[in-house]
Design an enzyme around this catalytic site. Structure first.
Site, mmCIF file in Angstrom:
data_model
loop_
_atom_site.group_PDB
_atom_site.id
_atom_site.type_symbol
_atom_site.label_atom_id
_atom_site.label_comp_id
_atom_site.label_asym_id
_atom_site.label_seq_id
_atom_site.Cartn_x
_atom_site.Cartn_y
_atom_site.Cartn_z
ATOM 1 N N TYR A 156 0.862 -1.208 0.010
ATOM 2 C CA TYR A 156 0.176 0.402 0.073
ATOM 3 C C TYR A 156 1.520 1.203 0.034
ATOM 4 O O TYR A 156 0.721 2.287 -0.770
ATOM 5 C CB TYR A 156 -0.582 0.041 0.999
ATOM 6 C CG TYR A 156 -1.637 0.684 1.197
ATOM 7 C CD1 TYR A 156 -3.377 1.117 0.028
ATOM 8 C CD2 TYR A 156 -1.681 2.297 2.430
ATOM 9 C CE1 TYR A 156 -3.563 1.888 1.022
ATOM 10 C CE2 TYR A 156 -2.389 3.123 2.350
ATOM 11 C CZ TYR A 156 -3.874 3.233 1.791
ATOM 12 O OH TYR A 156 -4.797 3.722 2.006
ATOM 13 N N ALA A 158 3.844 1.495 -1.126
ATOM 14 C CA ALA A 158 4.844 1.799 -1.993
ATOM 15 C C ALA A 158 4.059 2.923 -3.202
ATOM 16 O O ALA A 158 3.844 2.924 -4.198
ATOM 17 C CB ALA A 158 5.457 0.442 -2.522
ATOM 18 N N ILE A 189 -8.128 9.165 8.283
ATOM 19 C CA ILE A 189 -9.470 9.771 8.826
ATOM 20 C C ILE A 189 -10.357 9.094 8.517
ATOM 21 O O ILE A 189 -10.534 7.515 8.889
ATOM 22 C CB ILE A 189 -10.032 10.100 7.019
ATOM 23 C CG1 ILE A 189 -8.506 11.201 6.272
ATOM 24 C CG2 ILE A 189 -11.033 10.769 6.770
ATOM 25 C CD1 ILE A 189 -8.001 11.934 6.832
HETATM 26 P P1 NAI Z 1 -13.654 3.487 0.814
HETATM 27 O O1 NAI Z 1 -13.141 1.854 0.529
HETATM 28 O O2 NAI Z 1 -14.608 3.121 1.627
HETATM 29 O O3 NAI Z 1 -13.495 3.601 -0.677
HETATM 30 C C1 NAI Z 1 -13.148 3.521 -2.011
HETATM 31 C C2 NAI Z 1 -14.059 2.902 -2.668
HETATM 32 O O4 NAI Z 1 -13.159 2.280 -4.362
HETATM 33 C C3 NAI Z 1 -14.801 1.760 -2.705
HETATM 34 O O5 NAI Z 1 -16.359 2.951 -3.230
HETATM 35 C C4 NAI Z 1 -14.368 0.522 -3.989
HETATM 36 O O6 NAI Z 1 -15.407 -0.253 -4.194
HETATM 37 C C5 NAI Z 1 -14.061 1.112 -4.585
HETATM 38 N N1 NAI Z 1 -13.373 0.569 -5.429
HETATM 39 C C6 NAI Z 1 -11.906 -0.801 -4.913
HETATM 40 N N2 NAI Z 1 -11.216 -0.639 -6.269
HETATM 41 C C7 NAI Z 1 -11.744 -0.466 -7.694
HETATM 42 C C8 NAI Z 1 -11.146 -0.557 -8.387
HETATM 43 N N3 NAI Z 1 -10.688 -1.723 -9.186
HETATM 44 N N4 NAI Z 1 -12.035 0.388 -9.327
HETATM 45 C C9 NAI Z 1 -12.948 1.318 -9.126
HETATM 46 N N5 NAI Z 1 -13.398 1.430 -7.853
HETATM 47 C C10 NAI Z 1 -12.808 -0.055 -6.900
HETATM 48 O O7 NAI Z 1 -11.717 3.856 1.017
HETATM 49 P P2 NAI Z 1 -11.799 5.291 1.046
HETATM 50 O O8 NAI Z 1 -11.522 5.628 2.944
HETATM 51 O O9 NAI Z 1 -13.384 6.336 0.701
HETATM 52 O O10 NAI Z 1 -10.311 5.692 0.079
HETATM 53 C C11 NAI Z 1 -9.726 6.685 -0.941
HETATM 54 C C12 NAI Z 1 -9.375 6.563 -1.350
HETATM 55 O O11 NAI Z 1 -8.525 7.302 0.088
HETATM 56 C C13 NAI Z 1 -8.455 5.212 -0.767
HETATM 57 O O12 NAI Z 1 -7.228 5.215 -2.260
HETATM 58 C C14 NAI Z 1 -7.318 5.463 0.088
HETATM 59 O O13 NAI Z 1 -6.229 4.536 -0.052
HETATM 60 C C15 NAI Z 1 -7.277 7.131 0.858
HETATM 61 N N6 NAI Z 1 -7.164 7.061 1.485
HETATM 62 C C16 NAI Z 1 -8.218 6.346 3.339
HETATM 63 C C17 NAI Z 1 -7.158 6.646 4.155
HETATM 64 C C18 NAI Z 1 -8.529 6.786 5.190
HETATM 65 O O14 NAI Z 1 -8.289 6.907 6.687
HETATM 66 N N7 NAI Z 1 -9.559 6.101 4.958
HETATM 67 C C19 NAI Z 1 -6.171 7.357 4.702
HETATM 68 C C20 NAI Z 1 -5.351 7.465 3.329
HETATM 69 C C21 NAI Z 1 -5.468 7.270 2.032
#
Ligand code: NAI
Length: 248
Positions: A156, A158, A189
Site C-alpha cells: 500500500y 509503495a 480519516i
Molecule cells: P473506501 O473503501 O470507502 O472507498 C474506496 C472505493 O473504491 C470503494 O467504493 C470501492 O468499491 C472502490 N474501488 C475499489 N477497487 C476499485 C476498482 N478496481 N475500480 C474502481 N473502484 C474501486 O475507502 P476510502 O476510505 O474512502 O478511501 C478512498 C481513498 O483514500 C483510497 O485511495 C484510500 O487509499 C485513500 N486513503 C484513505 C484513508 C482513510 O483513512 N480512510 C487514509 C489515506 C488514504
C-alpha cells in the site's frame, strides 16, 4: 457561481467514502460529476441521486479502474456524455496488509494494480483531452504512509509513494499545457475502515495527532476542492498532507 461552475470532474471509486465526499463537495461548487466504482449498486445509485439533487449533471459508471482497455472506453464514454473532463481524481484504492515475509504475490499485485496502475490508466486516457482543452487538474489520492512508510503496509505504501511520484512527473510533462497534477496524503480519516478499529487503538492514534481528532471525509474534500479549482492555479507537483499535523 461556485468555485467549480461549468467544470466536469471524473472521480474514481466514489460510490462511498472519501470519493463520495469529494463528489458532493465538487457538486456543491457547481461541477458536473462523472464517478466510477466497481459496481453501481444501491450505494452508487444513492450517491448519484444526492448529486443530482444538488442541481448538477451526474452519472455513476461501473468500471474496474485497474483495467487499461476498460478505462480507455470509459473515459471516451464520459467525454461523450459530458463534453469535457476538467478535473480527474484518482481516488479508488484498496488495502491488503501483511508483513513482507508473509505477503503473497497476489496481495502485492492487487494493491499496485488498483491503487497505482489505475491512476496511470486514467491519466493516460484523460491527458489528451485536457491537452486539447489547454487546462486540467489531476489529483491523486495518496496517503501519509506513501511519504513515511508503514510496517505491514509495504504494498500500500509503495503504491501511494508511486501516486505521489506520478503526480510530480506528469506535472512536469504537461505543466506547459495548462495541466496541474498534485497529490493529497490523508492521515487518520474517520471512515468505516478506521471506525472498525478497537477503541484503545483509535485512542493511541489520536494521541499522536496534534489536532487531537481523526480527519473527516469533508476535510479531504475541502483540500481536493482547492486543488481542483483556480484557487490553486499556481500549485502543481505538490503533496498536501491532510493529517491534523501527525507528520510535521
Ligand atoms: P473506501 O473503501 O470507502 O472507498 C474506496 C472505493 O473504491 C470503494 O467504493 C470501492 O468499491 C472502490 N474501488 C475499489 N477497487 C476499485 C476498482 N478496481 N475500480 C474502481 N473502484 C474501486 O475507502 P476510502 O476510505 O474512502 O478511501 C478512498 C481513498 O483514500 C483510497 O485511495 C484510500 O487509499 C485513500 N486513503 C484513505 C484513508 C482513510 O483513512 N480512510 C487514509 C489515506 C488514504
Amino acid at each position: 457561481m461556485g468555485l467549480l461552475s461549468g467544470k466536469t470532474a471524473l472521480i474514481t471509486g466514489a460510490a462511498r467514502g472519501i470519493g463520495k465526499a469529494i463528489a458532493l463537495k465538487f457538486a456543491s461548487e457547481g461541477a458536473n460529476i462523472a464517478f466510477t466504482d466497481l459496481v453501481i449498486d444501491e450505494n452508487g445509485k444513492a450517491t448519484e441521486a444526492e448529486l443530482l439533487a444538488l442541481g448538477v449533471k451526474a452519472k455513476g459508471y461501473a468500471s474496474n479502474a485497474a483495467m487499461f482497455g476498460e478505462t480507455e472506453e470509459l473515459v471516451k464514454k464520459v467525454h461523450e456524455d459530458f463534453g469535457s473532463i476538467d478535473i480527474l481524481v484518482n481516488n479508488a484504492g484498496i488495502t491488503k496488509d501483511g508483513l513482507m515475509m508473509r505477503m503473497t504475490e497476489t496481495q502485492w499485485d492487487a494493491v499496485i494494480a488498483v491503487n497505482l496502475k489505475s491512476a496511470f490508466n486514467f491519466i493516460h486516457a484523460c491527458t489528451p483531452i485536457m491537452v486539447r482543452q489547454k487546462s486540467g487538474s489531476i489529483i491523486n489520492m495518496a496517503s501519509v504512509v506513501g511519504v513515511h512508510g508503514n510496517a505491514g503496509q509495504s504494498n500500500y505504501a509503495a503504491s501511494k509513494a508511486g501516486l505521489i511520484a506520478l503526480a510530480k512527473s506528469i506535472g512536469q510533462e504537461v505543466g506547459s499545457r495548462g495541466i496541474r497534477a498534485n497529490a493529497i496524503a490523508p492521515g487518520f480519516i474517520d471512515t468505516a475502515m478506521t471506525q472498525a478499529l478497537p477503541d484503545n487503538i483509535r485512542a493511541e492514534w489520536i494521541k499522536k495527532i496534534p489536532l487531537r481528532r481523526g480527519g473527516t471525509v469533508e476535510d479531504i474534500a475541502n483540500v481536493a476542492t482547492f486543488l481542483a479549482s483556480d484557487m490553486s492555479s499556481y500549485v502543481t507537483g505538490q503533496v498536501i498532507q491532510v493529517d491534523g499535523g501527525m507528520n510535521m
